[in-house]
Design an enzyme around this catalytic site. Structure first.
Site, PDB file in Angstrom:
ATOM      1  CG  ASP A 122      64.274  21.015  65.583  1.00 21.00           C
ATOM      2  OD1 ASP A 122      63.977  21.648  66.623  1.00 21.00           O
ATOM      3  OD2 ASP A 122      65.243  21.339  64.875  1.00 21.00           O
ATOM      4  CD  GLU A 142      67.520  16.680  64.753  1.00 19.83           C
ATOM      5  OE1 GLU A 142      68.305  17.609  64.973  1.00 19.83           O
ATOM      6  OE2 GLU A 142      67.776  15.740  63.968  1.00 19.83           O
TER       7      GLU A 142
END
Length: 232
Positions: free
Chosen positions: A112, A155
Site C-alpha cells: 500500500d 490504496e
C-alpha cells in the site's frame, strides 16, 4: 489507448451485428417473396425488411455491448481498470489448487501507499485518484504477463506471482518500491510504498493463513519505518 481500442471494438460489434441481421433478413425476404409467394420484389418490399434488419441488428449489438460492459465492471476496479479484489480471489483459488496438485509454488506481494491520507487531505481526492492510476501503470509495466495484479481496496494493492519463490518476489517487490519512490507524481511529488511478501506453503497453508501472513509482512514494513519490503 484502452478507450480507443474499446471504441473500435464497439464499432466492430455494431457493424457485424447489423450486417449479419440485414443479410439474414434480406435473404429470408427474397426466399419468401420470390420462391414462396412467387411475386416480384418491389422497392417497398425490399426496403422494409432491410430497415427491420438494421434495427434488429442494432438492438442485438447494443445488448451485446451492454453485456460486455457489465462483465468488465464485475471483475475490474472502476478507477484503475485492473482486477478487483473479488476477481483476484478466483485467480488465487486456482493457483492454490495448482500448487497443491502439481507441487508448484507462488508468492503474494501485498503493498500500500505510505501516508496516502495526507495526499488526499493536502491535494484533494482527484489528485489522490491520479496517483492511484499512475501507480497502476508503474506496477503493470514492471509486472510479468503471468502476474495477476489487483486493487485490494483503497490504496492497497496485491500481486500474485506464479512460479515464483519468496526470494524472487522480494526482488520484484524491491524493484516496484524503487520505481514508485523515484517517480515524480504531478502536483504531488514523491510517494512511497510499503511491501509485504510471502510464499505459499502447499503442505500447511490455507487461503486464510496465506493472506494473514502477507498482511503481517506488510505491517512489519510499516512498523520498521515504511518505504521498504518485508517478508513473513
Amino acid at each position: 489507448m484502452n478507450t480507443t481500442i474499446s471504441t473500435k471494438r464497439k464499432l466492430f460489434i455494431y457493424l457485424l451485428y447489423v450486417s449479419l441481421s440485414c443479410l439474414i433478413t434480406i435473404t429470408l425476404n427474397i426466399i419468401h417473396t420470390v420462391y414462396v409467394l412467387r411475386i416480384d420484389i418491389t422497392g417497398v418490399s425490399f426496403a422494409i425488411p432491410t430497415l427491420a434488419g438494421i434495427m434488429f441488428g442494432f438492438m442485438l449489438a447494443h445488448i451485446k455491448s451492454l453485456s460486455a460492459q457489465l462483465s468488465t465492471m464485475a471483475f475490474t476496479d472502476s478507477l484503475t481498470k485492473i482486477y478487483n479484489r473479488l476477481h483476484f480471489a478466483h485467480f488465487l483459488d486456482a493457483e492454490i489448487d495448482k500448487a497443491k496438485r502439481y507441487g508448484t509454488t507462488f508468492s503474494i506481494i501485498f503493498f500500500d501507499l505510505d501516508n496516502f491520507k495526507k495526499v488526499n487531505d493536502n491535494y484533494g481526492h482527484m489528485a489522490g485518484d491520479e496517483v492511484l492510476e499512475q501507480i497502476t501503470r508503474i506496477v503493470s509495466k514492471a509486472n510479468r504477463s503471468a502476474d495477476i495484479f489487483a486493487r485490494y481496496g483503497g490504496e492497497e494493492f496485491i500481486i500474485l506471482t506464479p512460479e515464483t519463490n519468496a526470494s524472487g518476489a522480494m526482488a520484484h517487490a524491491e524493484r516496484l518500491r524503487s520505481d514508485i519512490e523515484n517517480y515524480h507524481f504531478k502536483g504531488v511529488g514523491q510517494v512511497t510504498s510499503s511491501f509485504g511478501v510471502t510464499e505459499f506453503d502447499a503442505e500447511h497453508d490455507t487461503l486464510e493463513s496465506l493472506m494473514d501472513r502477507a498482511d503481517k509482512a506488510l505491517y512489519l514494513a510499516k512498523d520498521y519505518g515504511r518505504n521498504r519490503v518485508e517478508r513473513a
